[in-house]
Write a protein that holds these residues in place. Sequence first.
Motif, PDB file in Angstrom:
ATOM      1  N   GLU A 170       0.856  -1.190   0.000  1.00  0.00           N
ATOM      2  CA  GLU A 170       0.000   0.000   0.000  1.00  0.00           C
ATOM      3  C   GLU A 170       0.889   1.236   0.000  1.00  0.00           C
ATOM      4  N   PRO A 171       0.303   2.384  -0.339  1.00  0.00           N
ATOM      5  CA  PRO A 171       1.069   3.631  -0.190  1.00  0.00           C
ATOM      6  C   PRO A 171       1.556   3.776   1.245  1.00  0.00           C
ATOM      7  N   ILE A 172       2.756   4.269   1.395  1.00  0.00           N
ATOM      8  CA  ILE A 172       3.365   4.339   2.727  1.00  0.00           C
ATOM      9  C   ILE A 172       2.562   5.277   3.627  1.00  0.00           C
ATOM     10  N   HIS A 173       2.199   4.787   4.799  1.00  0.00           N
ATOM     11  CA  HIS A 173       1.534   5.597   5.801  1.00  0.00           C
ATOM     12  C   HIS A 173       2.037   5.173   7.186  1.00  0.00           C
ATOM     13  N   GLN A 174       1.769   6.010   8.157  1.00  0.00           N
ATOM     14  CA  GLN A 174       2.337   5.798   9.497  1.00  0.00           C
ATOM     15  C   GLN A 174       1.530   4.757  10.269  1.00  0.00           C
ATOM     16  N   ILE A 175       2.223   3.711  10.673  1.00  0.00           N
ATOM     17  CA  ILE A 175       1.628   2.682  11.521  1.00  0.00           C
ATOM     18  C   ILE A 175       2.761   1.966  12.252  1.00  0.00           C
ATOM     19  N   TYR A 176       2.487   1.550  13.468  1.00  0.00           N
ATOM     20  CA  TYR A 176       3.500   0.882  14.280  1.00  0.00           C
ATOM     21  C   TYR A 176       2.985  -0.491  14.704  1.00  0.00           C
ATOM     22  N   TYR A 177       3.875  -1.475  14.619  1.00  0.00           N
ATOM     23  CA  TYR A 177       3.544  -2.832  15.050  1.00  0.00           C
ATOM     24  C   TYR A 177       4.200  -3.109  16.406  1.00  0.00           C
ATOM     25  N   TYR A 178       3.427  -3.698  17.277  1.00  0.00           N
ATOM     26  CA  TYR A 178       3.941  -4.095  18.592  1.00  0.00           C
ATOM     27  C   TYR A 178       3.517  -5.530  18.879  1.00  0.00           C
TER      28      TYR A 178
ATOM     29  N   GLU B 155     -10.285 -12.035  29.008  1.00  0.00           N
ATOM     30  CA  GLU B 155     -10.871 -10.909  28.274  1.00  0.00           C
ATOM     31  C   GLU B 155     -10.235  -9.586  28.696  1.00  0.00           C
ATOM     32  N   GLU B 156      -9.847  -9.494  29.974  1.00  0.00           N
ATOM     33  CA  GLU B 156      -9.262  -8.235  30.443  1.00  0.00           C
ATOM     34  C   GLU B 156      -7.921  -7.951  29.767  1.00  0.00           C
ATOM     35  N   TYR B 157      -7.267  -9.003  29.296  1.00  0.00           N
ATOM     36  CA  TYR B 157      -5.986  -8.828  28.603  1.00  0.00           C
ATOM     37  C   TYR B 157      -6.193  -7.994  27.342  1.00  0.00           C
ATOM     38  N   PHE B 158      -7.195  -8.360  26.541  1.00  0.00           N
ATOM     39  CA  PHE B 158      -7.455  -7.636  25.300  1.00  0.00           C
ATOM     40  C   PHE B 158      -8.096  -6.270  25.570  1.00  0.00           C
ATOM     41  N   GLU B 159      -8.900  -6.174  26.605  1.00  0.00           N
ATOM     42  CA  GLU B 159      -9.514  -4.887  26.957  1.00  0.00           C
ATOM     43  C   GLU B 159      -8.449  -3.860  27.336  1.00  0.00           C
ATOM     44  N   TYR B 160      -7.407  -4.310  28.004  1.00  0.00           N
ATOM     45  CA  TYR B 160      -6.325  -3.407  28.410  1.00  0.00           C
ATOM     46  C   TYR B 160      -5.687  -2.738  27.195  1.00  0.00           C
ATOM     47  N   PHE B 161      -5.363  -3.540  26.173  1.00  0.00           N
ATOM     48  CA  PHE B 161      -4.723  -2.988  24.984  1.00  0.00           C
ATOM     49  C   PHE B 161      -5.689  -2.106  24.199  1.00  0.00           C
ATOM     50  N   GLN B 162      -6.939  -2.501  24.110  1.00  0.00           N
ATOM     51  CA  GLN B 162      -7.919  -1.709  23.380  1.00  0.00           C
ATOM     52  C   GLN B 162      -8.116  -0.350  24.039  1.00  0.00           C
ATOM     53  N   ASN B 163      -8.160  -0.327  25.349  1.00  0.00           N
ATOM     54  CA  ASN B 163      -8.347   0.934  26.080  1.00  0.00           C
ATOM     55  C   ASN B 163      -7.141   1.854  25.987  1.00  0.00           C
ATOM     56  N   ASN B 164      -5.967   1.277  25.638  1.00  0.00           N
ATOM     57  CA  ASN B 164      -4.746   2.089  25.552  1.00  0.00           C
ATOM     58  C   ASN B 164      -4.349   2.397  24.109  1.00  0.00           C
ATOM     59  N   GLY B 165      -5.298   2.214  23.180  1.00  0.00           N
ATOM     60  CA  GLY B 165      -5.059   2.648  21.803  1.00  0.00           C
ATOM     61  C   GLY B 165      -4.409   1.625  20.899  1.00  0.00           C
ATOM     62  N   TYR B 166      -4.385   0.375  21.307  1.00  0.00           N
ATOM     63  CA  TYR B 166      -3.823  -0.679  20.462  1.00  0.00           C
ATOM     64  C   TYR B 166      -4.959  -1.504  19.842  1.00  0.00           C
ATOM     65  N   GLU B 167      -4.738  -1.928  18.609  1.00  0.00           N
ATOM     66  CA  GLU B 167      -5.729  -2.767  17.932  1.00  0.00           C
ATOM     67  C   GLU B 167      -5.099  -4.124  17.606  1.00  0.00           C
ATOM     68  N   LEU B 168      -5.773  -5.209  17.998  1.00  0.00           N
ATOM     69  CA  LEU B 168      -5.259  -6.543  17.716  1.00  0.00           C
ATOM     70  C   LEU B 168      -5.381  -6.829  16.221  1.00  0.00           C
ATOM     71  N   LEU B 169      -4.242  -7.126  15.573  1.00  0.00           N
ATOM     72  CA  LEU B 169      -4.229  -7.428  14.143  1.00  0.00           C
ATOM     73  C   LEU B 169      -4.396  -8.935  13.904  1.00  0.00           C
ATOM     74  N   ASP B 170      -3.583  -9.721  14.543  1.00  0.00           N
ATOM     75  CA  ASP B 170      -3.639 -11.174  14.379  1.00  0.00           C
ATOM     76  C   ASP B 170      -2.758 -11.797  15.458  1.00  0.00           C
TER      77      ASP B 170
ATOM     78  N   GLU C 282       0.361   5.533  17.036  1.00  0.00           N
ATOM     79  CA  GLU C 282       1.342   6.286  17.821  1.00  0.00           C
ATOM     80  C   GLU C 282       2.528   5.397  18.177  1.00  0.00           C
ATOM     81  N   ASN C 283       3.672   6.027  18.332  1.00  0.00           N
ATOM     82  CA  ASN C 283       4.890   5.317  18.718  1.00  0.00           C
ATOM     83  C   ASN C 283       4.934   5.207  20.244  1.00  0.00           C
ATOM     84  N   LYS C 284       4.283   4.167  20.756  1.00  0.00           N
ATOM     85  CA  LYS C 284       4.252   3.954  22.210  1.00  0.00           C
ATOM     86  C   LYS C 284       4.418   2.454  22.483  1.00  0.00           C
ATOM     87  N   PRO C 285       5.666   2.039  22.702  1.00  0.00           N
ATOM     88  CA  PRO C 285       5.964   0.621  22.934  1.00  0.00           C
ATOM     89  C   PRO C 285       5.158   0.043  24.088  1.00  0.00           C
TER      90      PRO C 285
END
Length: 375
Positions: free
Chosen positions: A45-53, A70-85, A97-100
């Motif tokens: 795809e055209p280059i755009h800003q995204i970070y993998y963690y 379930e709380e494991y995934f809720e923690y990441f979702q609430n902190n701006g992370y989206e589960l990819l796979d 965002e760049n937030k390790p």
Amino acid sequence: MKHELKYNQFHYFEKQQLEDYLNEMAKKGKYLTKIHSQYLVFKSEPIHQIYYYIDVYSQKDGFVDVPQKEEYFEYFQNNGYELLDYCEPFYIFTSLENKPIHTDEDVEKELIRKTSHRHLLSDLFFCTCWMIILWMKFSIDVFSVSSDYWLMNIVLWLFVLLGYFVASIYPYLKYKLTKKVEYSYIHILKRSYHTALIFACLLSLLAVIIAKTPYITYGIIIGVYLLLCLIGNYLIGKTENIWLAMKIPLITFCFTAIISFFYLISGVGYPQMNIPLTAQKPYIVFQQSSLAGYVNYQDTDGNRLAYFESYCDQIYPIVFNNMLINEHYKKTTDQGYDIYYINEDDVIVSKGHRFLRGNHQLLNTDTKRYLGFGW
């Protein structure tokens, strides 16, 4: 949308290497869509800003499944992370965002240790079972008392353990001793290539051992695969294309197997077998070592026969006694030939270190065709 597959052989303690690789690919406009145990799927795809963690999380405690938290995934979702796979124990999240991800280091190391141990033990168990089954298969026939059998077993064990060591044990021991991993994706590709090369070399050696080619062939094969190691390393370093490199040992093994097969059916490597009755059509000696040979064939009248001959004193009584151990038979003797009458369709004629098994019309005392064998 163009998709691209990349080889995936990251160990559980190589989380940071996988994370760095995904972010490097993103900078080139290639974004991960799916992770599999053997490969990674990227789309261009055209280059755009995204970070993998990447975080390590397991739904197993040892070999036992535990409920998903379930709380494991809720923690990441609430902190701006989206589960990819995910492909256990790697869970891949994306963020704009760049937030390790900051997790408990001791908990992560313990999880990596448990997961690595589980898979090491699992691989070792299946490897051992495979070797035991192979040993049992060959130990019940004439190979079990020949040098071919023991040579085959030594080669098998040596190369399986060597491949297992290169693929899993050495990387894990290095991680345990140094507590860190300092190498790139190219290093992981080369490690996987070397493992595949070892197993291809093993299969090629098995082919030439069974065909009983001259011993110099073994050295030639090992030399060829050492050369392929250098060629593959160069190709992987230049192109990162392990799929291309993997074709080289595969083609080499197929070529070796074909040559070995034709060498085997030619019978050049074994003592010449002179079957006592003319065969109806060309036949293949399906089992033979340097000490004995055994073949099933049909004579010119279409009768099915089994012929065995031993080239040493030790093998014949073992094979012959095992063949008759559960049979009820009547034994007679005629001009030095022993005739074992089991039933009308099963008669054995034996003399010296040879026997021929067939039906009564060919072998009983009425026709006495065995007198013409010249044994």
